[in-house]
Design a protein around this motif. Structure first.
Motif, PDB file in Angstrom:
ATOM      1  N   ASN A  42     123.540  54.009  27.095  1.00  0.00           N
ATOM      2  CA  ASN A  42     123.853  55.458  27.059  1.00  0.00           C
ATOM      3  C   ASN A  42     122.808  56.308  27.865  1.00  0.00           C
ATOM      4  O   ASN A  42     121.987  56.895  27.298  1.00  0.00           O
ATOM      5  CB  ASN A  42     123.828  55.895  25.677  1.00  0.00           C
ATOM      6  N   PHE A  43     122.990  56.572  29.087  1.00  0.00           N
ATOM      7  CA  PHE A  43     122.145  57.235  30.008  1.00  0.00           C
ATOM      8  C   PHE A  43     122.279  58.835  29.443  1.00  0.00           C
ATOM      9  O   PHE A  43     121.278  59.537  29.642  1.00  0.00           O
ATOM     10  CB  PHE A  43     122.591  57.252  31.431  1.00  0.00           C
ATOM     11  N   VAL A  44     123.246  59.344  28.988  1.00  0.00           N
ATOM     12  CA  VAL A  44     123.349  60.546  28.483  1.00  0.00           C
ATOM     13  C   VAL A  44     122.510  61.023  27.376  1.00  0.00           C
ATOM     14  O   VAL A  44     121.682  62.049  27.504  1.00  0.00           O
ATOM     15  CB  VAL A  44     124.897  61.036  28.026  1.00  0.00           C
ATOM     16  N   ASP A  45     122.112  60.120  26.490  1.00  0.00           N
ATOM     17  CA  ASP A  45     121.352  60.347  25.394  1.00  0.00           C
ATOM     18  C   ASP A  45     119.807  60.172  25.751  1.00  0.00           C
ATOM     19  O   ASP A  45     119.066  60.760  25.398  1.00  0.00           O
ATOM     20  CB  ASP A  45     121.910  59.563  24.242  1.00  0.00           C
ATOM     21  N   ASN A  46     119.842  58.907  26.752  1.00  0.00           N
ATOM     22  CA  ASN A  46     118.334  58.531  27.041  1.00  0.00           C
ATOM     23  C   ASN A  46     118.438  58.572  28.620  1.00  0.00           C
ATOM     24  O   ASN A  46     118.569  57.404  29.302  1.00  0.00           O
ATOM     25  CB  ASN A  46     117.987  57.440  26.325  1.00  0.00           C
ATOM     26  N   PRO A  47     118.212  59.430  29.516  1.00  0.00           N
ATOM     27  CA  PRO A  47     117.946  59.319  31.018  1.00  0.00           C
ATOM     28  C   PRO A  47     117.043  58.288  31.287  1.00  0.00           C
ATOM     29  O   PRO A  47     117.409  57.871  32.578  1.00  0.00           O
ATOM     30  CB  PRO A  47     117.993  60.947  31.410  1.00  0.00           C
ATOM     31  N   ASP A  48     115.912  58.070  30.732  1.00  0.00           N
ATOM     32  CA  ASP A  48     115.089  57.427  31.069  1.00  0.00           C
ATOM     33  C   ASP A  48     115.409  55.780  31.256  1.00  0.00           C
ATOM     34  O   ASP A  48     114.939  55.052  31.934  1.00  0.00           O
ATOM     35  CB  ASP A  48     113.996  57.280  30.180  1.00  0.00           C
ATOM     36  N   LEU A  49     116.738  55.531  30.941  1.00  0.00           N
ATOM     37  CA  LEU A  49     117.459  54.362  31.108  1.00  0.00           C
ATOM     38  C   LEU A  49     117.936  54.163  32.400  1.00  0.00           C
ATOM     39  O   LEU A  49     118.130  53.058  32.746  1.00  0.00           O
ATOM     40  CB  LEU A  49     118.520  53.770  29.997  1.00  0.00           C
ATOM     41  N   ILE A  50     118.121  55.047  33.128  1.00  0.00           N
ATOM     42  CA  ILE A  50     118.298  55.013  34.457  1.00  0.00           C
ATOM     43  C   ILE A  50     117.349  54.228  35.226  1.00  0.00           C
ATOM     44  O   ILE A  50     117.619  53.522  36.120  1.00  0.00           O
ATOM     45  CB  ILE A  50     118.725  56.441  35.150  1.00  0.00           C
ATOM     46  N   ASN A  51     116.113  54.479  34.783  1.00  0.00           N
ATOM     47  CA  ASN A  51     114.718  53.760  35.472  1.00  0.00           C
ATOM     48  C   ASN A  51     114.764  52.234  34.888  1.00  0.00           C
ATOM     49  O   ASN A  51     113.642  51.638  35.310  1.00  0.00           O
ATOM     50  CB  ASN A  51     113.740  54.419  35.272  1.00  0.00           C
ATOM     51  N   THR A  52     115.869  51.599  34.454  1.00  0.00           N
ATOM     52  CA  THR A  52     116.013  50.176  34.064  1.00  0.00           C
ATOM     53  C   THR A  52     116.894  49.533  35.361  1.00  0.00           C
ATOM     54  O   THR A  52     117.674  50.154  35.760  1.00  0.00           O
ATOM     55  CB  THR A  52     116.136  50.030  32.682  1.00  0.00           C
ATOM     56  N   ASP A  53     116.735  48.035  35.355  1.00  0.00           N
ATOM     57  CA  ASP A  53     117.487  47.578  36.219  1.00  0.00           C
ATOM     58  C   ASP A  53     118.695  47.000  35.358  1.00  0.00           C
ATOM     59  O   ASP A  53     118.728  46.764  34.473  1.00  0.00           O
ATOM     60  CB  ASP A  53     116.903  46.447  36.777  1.00  0.00           C
ATOM     61  N   PRO A  54     120.104  46.754  36.174  1.00  0.00           N
ATOM     62  CA  PRO A  54     120.102  47.286  37.675  1.00  0.00           C
ATOM     63  C   PRO A  54     120.628  48.757  37.998  1.00  0.00           C
ATOM     64  O   PRO A  54     121.036  49.070  38.878  1.00  0.00           O
ATOM     65  CB  PRO A  54     121.506  46.426  37.911  1.00  0.00           C
ATOM     66  N   TRP A  55     120.357  49.545  36.708  1.00  0.00           N
ATOM     67  CA  TRP A  55     120.997  51.041  37.013  1.00  0.00           C
ATOM     68  C   TRP A  55     120.194  51.827  37.662  1.00  0.00           C
ATOM     69  O   TRP A  55     120.687  52.634  38.329  1.00  0.00           O
ATOM     70  CB  TRP A  55     120.964  51.543  35.516  1.00  0.00           C
ATOM     71  N   GLU A  56     118.888  51.509  38.008  1.00  0.00           N
ATOM     72  CA  GLU A  56     118.181  52.251  38.833  1.00  0.00           C
ATOM     73  C   GLU A  56     118.629  52.253  40.458  1.00  0.00           C
ATOM     74  O   GLU A  56     118.787  53.379  41.103  1.00  0.00           O
ATOM     75  CB  GLU A  56     116.384  52.033  38.926  1.00  0.00           C
ATOM     76  N   GLY A  57     118.754  51.086  40.908  1.00  0.00           N
ATOM     77  CA  GLY A  57     119.265  50.949  42.299  1.00  0.00           C
ATOM     78  C   GLY A  57     120.710  51.287  42.168  1.00  0.00           C
ATOM     79  O   GLY A  57     121.297  51.712  43.353  1.00  0.00           O
ATOM     80  N   LEU A  58     121.428  50.887  41.278  1.00  0.00           N
ATOM     81  CA  LEU A  58     122.820  51.241  41.478  1.00  0.00           C
ATOM     82  C   LEU A  58     123.424  52.583  41.102  1.00  0.00           C
ATOM     83  O   LEU A  58     124.390  53.343  41.666  1.00  0.00           O
ATOM     84  CB  LEU A  58     123.466  50.472  39.852  1.00  0.00           C
TER      85      LEU A  58
END
Length: 330
Positions: free
Chosen positions: A122-138
């Motif tokens: 859930n990026f909406v609640d915790n945007p820091d999770l965007i900086n984990t893989d594979p989501w960062e590159g994705l």
């Protein structure tokens, strides 16, 4: 075409963060083909924009000051943040190599990942999770695909891509440089880290492209519009080759550069030629001296030459003999 960490490290202008590079490489290789991005000319544009946004793959999130503009994030409803000053400006600050910013974009990225069946956190609640893989590159691939940037990459329209990534032309000159660097590296050329090696790489490419008839400008090492157009043509060409791969990064071996320009003959090593030349020059210099002094100088050199020839060049002994010769001459 497969992208490698070595490619991005070679393309980067300054210090990098290898964890950021690996995030980009892994996601691009895993998901890029699904969105038509793993062809060389599109990949060069993608890398150029990411290089510009992340300071050469060094940062994977927005550096928070906060600046005056960042303070305004808190009430920017156009970014999907609330109109109240409740801290969601910082919460939804830019993340990933392309800086996904604002509650709206983060929510759209989350919905896109779900629609693709990627099962995201859930990026909406915790945007820091965007900086984990594979989501960062994705996250960068999501932005590229949903803005239809392949269309503009196919047209080699760097300006339009920049506007759609950044909202304007902020950092445009840097992106142009990154495009040239990316193109040359994907073509297998060594661009180094100095302005001189980069200029030499551009010049070598221009020479080849001119011979191929794809470059109409001057061979001057300047990566201008004509050079970038020729790069685009070359990248499209290798993309059409069956089973094409990104060329490996090459490192030139040190080459000893001769001091003398080509065509210049080194002086001979004959000591007698050097001595005679020196003597002639000396007499020309002292031609206006009185005759006794000229004779004394001549005697000095004659005795010196005799001592050299007979192997008797001893400083103490020779000094006495030369002094006696000078006194006799005067």
């Amino acid at each position: 075409m497969q992208l490698t960490a070595a490619h991005l490290k070679a393309i980067a202008l300054g210090p990098t963060d290898m964890s950021n590079i690996h995030s980009i490489v892994d996601a691009t290789n895993k998901y890029g083909s699904e969105f038509g991005m793993l062809v060389p000319h599109r990949l060069a544009h993608f890398i150029a924009q990411l290089g510009g946004e992340s300071a050469g793959f060094r940062y994977d999130r927005e550096i928070w000051g906060p600046t005056a503009a960042q303070r305004r994030y808190d009430v920017r409803t156009d970014l999907g943040n609330t109109p109240e000053r409740d801290g969601d400006g910082k919460k939804n600050a830019g993340r990933g190599p392309i800086q996904v910013t604002g509650g709206y974009n983060i929510g759209e990225f989350f919905k896109w990942c779900n629609a693709k069946g990627f099962n995201p956190p859930n990026f909406v609640d915790n945007p820091d999770l965007i900086n984990t893989d594979p989501w960062e590159g994705l996250s960068a691939i999501w932005y590229w695909e949903t803005r239809n940037l392949n269309k503009w990459a196919d047209q080699n329209d760097i300006e339009t891509i920049r506007k759609r990534v950044n909202g304007g032309l902020n950092g445009y000159d840097l992106v142009l440089t990154y495009y040239t660097r990316a193109g040359l590296v994907l073509l297998g050329r060594n661009i180094g880290k100095t302005s001189k090696t980069f200029e030499n790489a551009v010049r070598k490419f221009q020479e080849q492209a001119k011979a191929d008839g794809t470059y109409k400008g001057e061979v001057d090492g300047d990566d201008g519009p004509k050079t970038r157009a020729a790069l685009h043509t070359a990248l499209v060409a290798i993309g059409k080759a069956k089973g094409t791969q990104a060329a490996p990064v090459v490192v030139d071996k040190p080459v000893n550069v001769p001091v003398e320009p080509k065509g210049v003959t080194k002086p001979g090593k004959d000591i007698w030629t050097l001595v005679v030349t020196f003597v002639a020059g000396t007499f020309a210099t002292f031609a206006n001296l009185a005759l006794p002094m000229q004779i004394a100088i001549f005697a000095f050199f004659v005795v010196g030459l005799i001592l050299i020839a007979t192997g008797r060049w001893n400083l103490a002994k020779s000094a006495k003999e030369i002094k006696a010769a000078i006194e006799a001459a005067t």
